[in-house]
Every structure is written in C-alpha cells, then in structure tokens.
Design an enzyme around this catalytic site. Structure first.
Site, PDB file in Angstrom:
ATOM      1  N   LYS A 156      22.479  68.179 -16.589  1.00 34.35           N
ATOM      2  CA  LYS A 156      20.529  67.588 -15.787  1.00 34.35           C
ATOM      3  C   LYS A 156      21.013  67.647 -14.303  1.00 34.35           C
ATOM      4  O   LYS A 156      21.743  68.354 -13.440  1.00 34.35           O
ATOM      5  CB  LYS A 156      21.584  65.881 -15.864  1.00 34.35           C
ATOM      6  CG  LYS A 156      20.906  65.294 -15.031  1.00 34.35           C
ATOM      7  CD  LYS A 156      20.872  63.332 -15.528  1.00 34.35           C
ATOM      8  CE  LYS A 156      19.905  62.952 -14.562  1.00 34.35           C
ATOM      9  NZ  LYS A 156      20.949  61.626 -14.548  1.00 34.35           N
TER      10      LYS A 156
ATOM     11  N   SER B 258      21.378  54.503 -16.075  1.00 34.71           N
ATOM     12  CA  SER B 258      21.223  56.275 -16.430  1.00 34.71           C
ATOM     13  C   SER B 258      21.998  56.786 -17.548  1.00 34.71           C
ATOM     14  O   SER B 258      21.257  58.057 -18.557  1.00 34.71           O
ATOM     15  CB  SER B 258      21.080  57.308 -14.926  1.00 34.71           C
ATOM     16  OG  SER B 258      20.047  56.544 -14.264  1.00 34.71           O
TER      17      SER B 258
ATOM     18  N   SER C 266      18.035  57.767 -15.744  1.00 29.02           N
ATOM     19  CA  SER C 266      17.390  59.209 -15.103  1.00 29.02           C
ATOM     20  C   SER C 266      18.115  60.608 -16.716  1.00 29.02           C
ATOM     21  O   SER C 266      17.416  61.834 -15.897  1.00 29.02           O
ATOM     22  CB  SER C 266      18.099  59.016 -13.670  1.00 29.02           C
ATOM     23  OG  SER C 266      19.041  59.349 -13.622  1.00 29.02           O
TER      24      SER C 266
END
Length: 475
Positions: free
Chosen positions: A76, A176, A152
């Site tokens: 990520k 997230s 996220s």
C-alpha cells in the site's frame, strides 16, 4: 511458455505450493500478475506506482523459501517503505520521496518469499473511507466501476477482488482493511493492537489505533500471513499477547460453540440501510445454524465523545506529518499542497492542547476496558462492517467544499469500524451476502483482545458454509 491461466484458481498458499513443487516458477507468476495488471488496472486505477524492475531483480536473485515463496504482492502506498522505491502517502506533497531503508514489516514480507511489484492507491494520508486522492485519481470497484472500493486500502482491495493477485498489503486506522474488504467482497482481518510491527520509524500509528495486515480471498492466506509477520520487533513500545500456536492451524480447527452478540444499529440508535441490516440478521441465523449461541446485544457508547477523541488523536498525527514533510522539503506545507479535508484536519489540531491529547489517550484506554467487560460475556460481537453497501465515487471526495455533507456521509457510511481501532481488538469483515444490485455486504466479527484464533476458526467455518470465493466480479 504461455500464460499460467490457472493462476486465478489459487490463493497465495496454493501458488506458493506450486512453486515449491516446481510446477511453476516465481517468474511465471510475476509475468501473469503483470499481464493481469496491464489488462485490468487501466479500468481500476488500483496500482499507482510500478516496481516491475525491482520485482524482476528479486526473482532473478532468488526469493526466500518462505510460506509465500514466489507469490506476487502489492504494498500500500502509505507508510510502508521499500528501500529505493517511492512512497507518496497518496499525496502530491510526498511525490518524489524515495525510501533509504525498509520498514520492519516489509522485511518480513520479503522473508516470507513475497514478490512486491507495485504500490496500491490510497487516499491522502489514509484519511477517509474511499480511495480517490487528488494525486492519482479514483480507484474503481471491480463489482461496479462507478462505485467506491472503500478506503483507505481501496487500491489493494480492488486489485485482489479483480484477480490481479490473491492477497495484498493493507492497513487499518479506522476501518481501512475491513471497509474495502466489505466493499469489494474480500476477507479482511484487522489484527490486535501491536500484533504486526510499525518500525523502525514508528512505535505505533495514530495513538495505537492503526495497524497493518492484508486483504485476501481466503481465510488461510490471512492466517498464514499473520504467522509470518506477527510478533514484536526490538524497540517496540509494547506487544500484543503471544498466540498459543500458529494461526494457520487454527483455520483447520472447529470453533466449538461460541456465544455471539449481534447488533444492526449505530451507536446513536439509528438504523443502517435495510439491506445491510438484513445481511447481519441472516449472518446471525447462519451462525445459529452452525451451532453457535446468538443473541441481540451491544455495548453502550457515546458516539459524540468517541468522535471528539478520535479526531484529537488523528488530527495531531496529521499535523505532525505535514510539519515533518515541510521540514524535509525546506518549506512549510500550505493549503494548496494537500487536499481540503487533510488541511482542515491539520488546522483543527492546532486548537487542541496537550491536555486534550492526554484525555483522548485516556479515553481509548477506558474504552478498551469497557469493551473488555462487554466481551467477557461473549466470545464474538457481530455487527455491520459498513452502514451501507459501496457508495458512488465522489461522495467522500476529500476536496469536497461542503464539509458538512462530507461529515454526514462519513457518519452514514462507516459508523462501526473505528470503535475497534480505539479498543485494539481483532476485528474481521467477512463477505457472506450481496445486495440486490450485486454489491458485497460485509459482516464484521470482533473478538476479545488478543484472540485472533477464535476469529480465524469461525471465519474458516463460515468460508466452508458459504464460500465467497465462488463469487467474482465480471470485469
């Protein structure tokens, strides 16, 4: 050789077994992942930084004989550093930042045999429940390209759901991991506070509310990855309770008879959307049919107090991040350098005091004890992951000048997950049901502090009873 077209039939452990049995090479797996990226990513915008050459060098060097030997992987684009590669935190302000060292968790991923080949889209600084940063544009949900993949870790979830790879790194400071898992029909486990390391640069994230793991198709991949990456590192400020044994072994054990509390209402007593409430009721019935004891119950919470203290902790960390980036660049970060909501969060922190921060820290510790008392009567707590199925893109755009509408949407869409970041409990989203228009709906199960084992056993049982891997988006 031709493409390894059976790639999508395997989870991460399955691909690694093929490598270990010399039925396929890490290079062939990487070639297939890259081919799928080239075919699908233009539609999704899930992968925003390409590290193809670094991946090829890893393969040529020879990957370690770990549990995920040769399996393609994505990091990520938030906090997790890989030496020599760019990390932008989903922000124009960090573009061009090249890491001069690895994060501890990156080291563990590499030791497990994974082959990172890129970084996935994240909202700026991971601050919202969708993935639409100004820096890269929106990631699209593979189930409906006009819908949000959540956030996220939306880029990670979209890539996995679309079949580019079987698992990807994700992180969770307010939902997230679980929100994008729910939005994209994946399994997503947020581990116990401090289960995975945040070093060497940080001891904890967002006052202990944030932690990293993965999103995946299979439960066993999540369990095996936590075996490979969990545990304290030298210098960590504190550690999660050590597990009794490997989590992967737990997925092969029956959970026994669990006592499960369930709830479909927000903390303020309001109803979630009807399809979400129905999915949780059906989940409770499914659990009952598997032999568990299920009753309706919920902890008593003050949502306004929770929101106030959460904002204090997050705001202080955002303000610090902007300050540090400004110092590194040699000029202060201004409102034009970041998105509107990011700037407002950082500016809001300036009106709070050190006493406010201490009060917020005290509050989340008290909440942990409050939830522990509630959970003393239950093994697992079941509630919705989100208040609604995946929402249209644009609703949670952090450049939205109607801040009131933005905050109302946040409250409507993601009212449940943040509590368990505050309390540090393990919490997972499981994709058992879909809406009438074909969007996944996540059922969130939360366990006692330190007890991922019970959740993995239950998740594996649910996976067998209602296998979600049989449902894939047609993209």
């Amino acid at each position: 050789m031709g493409r390894f077209t059976e790639y999508g039939d395997y989870d991460g452990l399955g691909l690694a077994r093929l490598v270990k049995d010399k039925e396929v090479t890490p290079g062939e797996l990487l070639d297939e992942a890259l081919a799928r990226t080239e075919a699908l990513n233009p539609k999704l915008n899930a992968i925003v930084i390409e590290n193809y050459e670094e991946a090829r060098r890893l393969v040529e060097k020879g990957v370690p004989d770990g549990p995920f030997e040769g399996v393609p992987f994505l990091l990520k684009d938030l906090h997790l550093l890989w030496e020599g590669t760019e990390t932008t935190f989903g922000s124009d302000a960090w573009k061009g930042y090249i890491a001069d060292h690895n994060s501890t968790l990156t080291e563990r991923y590499l030791a497990a045999g994974l082959v990172p080949f890129g970084k996935t889209n994240s909202p700026e600084l991971g601050l919202t429940g969708t993935t639409e940063p100004r820096a890269y544009g929106p990631t699209r949900n593979p189930w409906n390209l006009e819908r949000s993949p959540g956030g996220s870790s939306g880029g990670a979830a979209a890539a996995v759901a679309a079949g580019i790879l079987p698992l990807a790194n994700a992180s969770d400071g307010g939902g997230s991991i679980r929100i994008p898992a729910a939005a994209c029909g994946l399994f997503g486990m947020k581990p116990t506070r401090a289960r995975t390391p945040m070093g060497p640069d940080r001891g904890e994230g967002w006052g202990g509310m944030s932690i990293s793991h993965i999103v995946s198709h299979s439960v066993r991949d999540s369990a095996a990855m936590l075996d490979a990456t969990g545990g304290e590192a030298p210098g960590d400020p504190y550690a999660a309770p050590a597990p009794e044994g490997p989590y992967l072994a737990e997925t092969e054990r029956e959970p026994g008879v669990l006592k499960i509390a369930f709830n479909t209402k927000r903390a303020d007593g309001s109803e979630v959307e009807a399809e979400v409430a129905e999915a949780i009721k059906r989940t409770a019935i499914l659990c009952e049919s598997l032999g568990h004891i299920v009753e309706e119950a919920a902890p008593r919470l003050d949502p306004q107090e929770m929101s106030t203290h959460q904002a204090t902790l997050i705001g202080a960390n955002v303000a610090l991040a902007l300050k540090q980036r400004g110092e590194a660049r040699g000029r202060e970060i201004g409102p034009d350098d970041v998105e509107l909501i990011t700037w407002l969060i950082a500016e809001g922190a300036k009106s709070r005091t050190a006493v406010d921060y201490a009060a917020a820290t005290l509050f989340i510790h008290q909440m942990s004890r409050h939830l522990a008392r509630f959970m003393s009567g239950y093994d697992v707590y079941l509630c919705p992951t989100m208040g609604a199925p995946s929402i249209p893109l644009g609703v949670l755009d952090m450049m939205n000048e109607d801040v009131g509408a933005y905050m109302q949407a946040i409250t409507h869409y993601m009212p449940f997950t943040g509590l368990f970041n505050m309390t540090g409990q393990p919490s997972m989203s499981v994709p058992l049901f879909w809406s009438q228009d074909g969007m996944p709906i996540g059922s969130m199960f939360t366990g006692r502090f330190g007890d991922e084992a019970t959740l993995f056993r239950l998740a594996a049982q649910l996976e067998k009873a209602q296998p979600w891997k049989d449902r894939r988006p047609n993209i």
